[in-house]
Design a protein around this motif. Structure first.
Motif, PDB file in Angstrom:
ATOM      1  N   ALA A   1      -2.517 -16.286 -48.684  1.00  0.00           N
ATOM      2  CA  ALA A   1      -1.074 -16.511 -48.563  1.00  0.00           C
ATOM      3  C   ALA A   1      -0.326 -15.183 -48.529  1.00  0.00           C
ATOM      4  CB  ALA A   1      -0.584 -17.365 -49.734  1.00  0.00           C
ATOM      5  N   LEU A   2      -0.728 -14.241 -49.381  1.00  0.00           N
ATOM      6  CA  LEU A   2      -0.102 -12.914 -49.375  1.00  0.00           C
ATOM      7  C   LEU A   2      -0.379 -12.203 -48.050  1.00  0.00           C
ATOM      8  CD1 LEU A   2      -0.965 -11.742 -53.006  1.00  0.00           C
ATOM      9  CD2 LEU A   2       1.296 -12.355 -52.125  1.00  0.00           C
ATOM     10  N   ARG A   3      -1.610 -12.289 -47.592  1.00  0.00           N
ATOM     11  CA  ARG A   3      -1.978 -11.609 -46.341  1.00  0.00           C
ATOM     12  C   ARG A   3      -1.172 -12.131 -45.165  1.00  0.00           C
ATOM     13  NH1 ARG A   3      -7.810 -12.419 -43.212  1.00  0.00           N
ATOM     14  NH2 ARG A   3      -7.000 -11.982 -41.134  1.00  0.00           N
ATOM     15  N   PHE A   4      -1.118 -13.451 -44.998  1.00  0.00           N
ATOM     16  CA  PHE A   4      -0.413 -14.016 -43.853  1.00  0.00           C
ATOM     17  C   PHE A   4       1.086 -13.828 -43.977  1.00  0.00           C
ATOM     18  CE2 PHE A   4      -4.225 -16.990 -43.480  1.00  0.00           C
ATOM     19  CZ  PHE A   4      -4.795 -16.235 -42.469  1.00  0.00           C
ATOM     20  N   GLY A   5       1.596 -13.880 -45.212  1.00  0.00           N
ATOM     21  CA  GLY A   5       3.019 -13.659 -45.399  1.00  0.00           C
ATOM     22  C   GLY A   5       3.440 -12.261 -45.003  1.00  0.00           C
ATOM     23  N   ILE A   6       2.678 -11.259 -45.448  1.00  0.00           N
ATOM     24  CA  ILE A   6       2.984  -9.864 -45.108  1.00  0.00           C
ATOM     25  C   ILE A   6       2.823  -9.633 -43.610  1.00  0.00           C
ATOM     26  CG2 ILE A   6       2.296  -7.468 -45.457  1.00  0.00           C
ATOM     27  CD1 ILE A   6       1.407  -8.298 -48.292  1.00  0.00           C
ATOM     28  N   ALA A   7       1.742 -10.176 -43.045  1.00  0.00           N
ATOM     29  CA  ALA A   7       1.498 -10.003 -41.606  1.00  0.00           C
ATOM     30  C   ALA A   7       2.617 -10.646 -40.786  1.00  0.00           C
ATOM     31  CB  ALA A   7       0.146 -10.610 -41.226  1.00  0.00           C
ATOM     32  N   ALA A   8       3.093 -11.822 -41.222  1.00  0.00           N
ATOM     33  CA  ALA A   8       4.174 -12.500 -40.492  1.00  0.00           C
ATOM     34  C   ALA A   8       5.452 -11.671 -40.497  1.00  0.00           C
ATOM     35  CB  ALA A   8       4.422 -13.872 -41.107  1.00  0.00           C
ATOM     36  N   VAL A   9       5.809 -11.135 -41.661  1.00  0.00           N
ATOM     37  CA  VAL A   9       7.016 -10.303 -41.757  1.00  0.00           C
ATOM     38  C   VAL A   9       6.882  -9.072 -40.870  1.00  0.00           C
ATOM     39  CG1 VAL A   9       8.379  -8.842 -43.293  1.00  0.00           C
ATOM     40  CG2 VAL A   9       7.624 -11.107 -44.060  1.00  0.00           C
ATOM     41  N   LEU A  10       5.723  -8.433 -40.903  1.00  0.00           N
ATOM     42  CA  LEU A  10       5.491  -7.222 -40.110  1.00  0.00           C
ATOM     43  C   LEU A  10       5.581  -7.512 -38.616  1.00  0.00           C
ATOM     44  CD1 LEU A  10       4.664  -4.225 -40.019  1.00  0.00           C
ATOM     45  CD2 LEU A  10       2.277  -4.968 -40.126  1.00  0.00           C
ATOM     46  N   LEU A  11       4.939  -8.586 -38.166  1.00  0.00           N
ATOM     47  CA  LEU A  11       4.931  -8.900 -36.739  1.00  0.00           C
ATOM     48  C   LEU A  11       6.295  -9.375 -36.252  1.00  0.00           C
ATOM     49  CD1 LEU A  11       1.411 -10.587 -36.504  1.00  0.00           C
ATOM     50  CD2 LEU A  11       2.084  -8.337 -35.641  1.00  0.00           C
TER      51      LEU A  11
END
Length: 271
Positions: A34-44
């Motif tokens: 959840a942390l990984r996808f959340g951070i990746a979503a914000v970055l992208l």
């Protein structure tokens, strides 16, 4: 350039299994995802806001969300849960190694074009190598927006808690977000657009033996001579299948696909 992109993608993709073991003791699997996808979503999203690329229509977005939910949501949640429960990362990679075979079969069914014999032989050799690499672990008894929602739901259902800060957690998140979710997926999309889904599936076959080597180097998992031979056989099989697939895609090449479709070497329709 294509070979370098394929090699880089295979290496990055293989580390996904290793990360699942690396986070043991630092974070629970689905909270980490959840942390990984959340951070990746914000970055992208930030990158898209700056570059403003053309956006897909609603139907395409829905298809992408569905596929992404299955691949990066359900699949990864189950993978990380299995590794957290004691399944060795190399054994988990073995199951992942069957995905390319299914991809080749699905592509053949959808396009009604049988893969070249050399492609099939290369895949068979690679799978043989996987069995040699990961077989000893099987006998040892050691097996004991939507993406984020799936990971969060899984974490809540399993009662997982937020991890405390640690260098282990930050390192795993940094690599998973920047290395796998950003660079790795970008390389995959590049290979799909410049080659074919079958080619990408063939390259993915290199991930399990690479994961086995990484667990040996990082965690001290043993590699016998037979397993080393399996790594070599698997990578050679990937190379054979990759070259055969690349040659079949050369313009002006007469092959079973063009003959079956009723086209001459210049691509003109016959009849």
């Amino acid at each position: 350039m294509g070979v370098l992109a394929a090699a880089a993608f295979a290496f990055i993709w293989s580390t996904g299994f290793v990360v699942g073991r690396f986070i043991h003791g630092a974070a629970e699997p689905n909270v980490f995802l959840a942390l990984r996808f959340g951070i990746a979503a914000v970055l992208l999203f930030a990158v898209c806001a700056i570059r403003r690329p053309p956006m897909p229509d609603a139907r395409t977005v829905g298809a992408h969300l569905g596929i992404g939910a299955l691949v990066n949501g359900v699949y990864l949640c189950l993978v990380y849960i299995a590794i957290a429960d004691g399944l060795p990362a190399g054994i988990m990679a073995l199951f992942g190694g069957w995905q390319p075979v299914l991809t080749v079969l699905v592509v053949a069914l959808l396009t009604r074009r049988a893969p070249r014999v050399t492609v099939v032989l290369g895949i068979a050799a690679s799978l043989t190598g996987l069995v040699l690499v990961l077989g000893p672990g099987m006998r040892s008894g050691a097996i004991t927006g939507l993406l984020l929602v799936l990971a969060v739901l899984a974490a809540l259902l399993l009662g997982e808690r937020l991890p405390g800060p640690s260098l282990q957690l930050f390192g795993a998140l940094a690599w998973s977000v920047l290395g796998i979710s950003v660079v790795g997926m970008a390389l995959m999309l590049h290979l799909v657009r410049t080659t074919s889904p079958t080619t990408v599936a063939i390259v993915v076959l290199a991930a399990p033996p690479l994961a086995a080597v990484q667990t040996y180097l990082l965690f001290g998992d043993t590699l016998t001579l037979l397993q080393v031979a399996g790594v070599v056989v698997s990578l050679v099989g990937v190379g054979v299948a990759r070259v055969a697939e690349a040659r079949s895609a050369l313009p002006g090449r007469v092959g079973p696909a063009s003959e079956a479709d009723g086209e001459d070497p210049a691509g003109r329709r016959l009849g």
